[in-house]
Motif scaffolding. Structure first.
Motif, PDB file in Angstrom:
ATOM      1  N   GLY A 178      -9.388  36.733  39.438  1.00  0.00           N
ATOM      2  CA  GLY A 178      -9.279  35.405  38.836  1.00  0.00           C
ATOM      3  C   GLY A 178     -10.633  34.734  38.681  1.00  0.00           C
ATOM      4  N   LEU A 179     -11.524  34.931  39.654  1.00  0.00           N
ATOM      5  CA  LEU A 179     -12.862  34.350  39.565  1.00  0.00           C
ATOM      6  C   LEU A 179     -13.695  35.013  38.473  1.00  0.00           C
ATOM      7  N   GLU A 180     -13.422  36.296  38.201  1.00  0.00           N
ATOM      8  CA  GLU A 180     -14.197  37.039  37.208  1.00  0.00           C
ATOM      9  C   GLU A 180     -13.723  36.798  35.776  1.00  0.00           C
ATOM     10  N   GLU A 181     -12.529  36.225  35.611  1.00  0.00           N
ATOM     11  CA  GLU A 181     -12.009  35.978  34.265  1.00  0.00           C
ATOM     12  C   GLU A 181     -12.872  34.944  33.546  1.00  0.00           C
ATOM     13  N   PRO A 182     -13.069  35.145  32.247  1.00  0.00           N
ATOM     14  CA  PRO A 182     -13.823  34.156  31.465  1.00  0.00           C
ATOM     15  C   PRO A 182     -13.102  32.805  31.483  1.00  0.00           C
ATOM     16  N   ARG A 183     -13.827  31.770  31.469  1.00  0.00           N
ATOM     17  CA  ARG A 183     -13.295  30.399  31.445  1.00  0.00           C
ATOM     18  C   ARG A 183     -13.616  29.783  30.087  1.00  0.00           C
ATOM     19  N   PRO A 184     -12.675  29.912  29.125  1.00  0.00           N
ATOM     20  CA  PRO A 184     -12.950  29.415  27.771  1.00  0.00           C
ATOM     21  C   PRO A 184     -13.370  27.943  27.736  1.00  0.00           C
TER      22      PRO A 184
END
Length: 58
Positions: free
Chosen positions: A45-51
Motif C-alpha cells: 500500500g505504501l508503494e502504490e502511486p498516489r495520484p
C-alpha cells in the motif's frame, strides 16, 4: 518481495502480528524508542502511486 528481511513483529500500519513484517525505522517518543514494523500488504500500500499527491506536485 526481493531481498527484504521479514521478522516477527506488530505491524504499525494494520496492527496485525500474525504475519512477518519488515523493520522500517525506529520511532522515538518520551518513554524511549520502539521499532517500526510494517507487514507486506501494508508495504504494498505504501508503494502504490498516489495520484492525488502526484497531481499536486505538478
Amino acid at each position: 518481495m526481493g531481498s527484504r528481511i521479514w521478522v516477527p513483529g506488530l505491524c504499525s500500519g494494520c496492527k496485525d502480528d500474525s504475519q512477518p513484517g519488515m523493520r522500517l525505522s525506529q520511532v522515538h517518543h518520551d518513554a524511549g524508542a520502539a521499532p517500526l514494523y510494517v507487514c507486506e500488504p501494508c508495504i504494498r500500500g505504501l508503494e502504490e502511486p498516489r495520484p492525488a499527491h502526484n497531481a499536486a506536485a505538478i
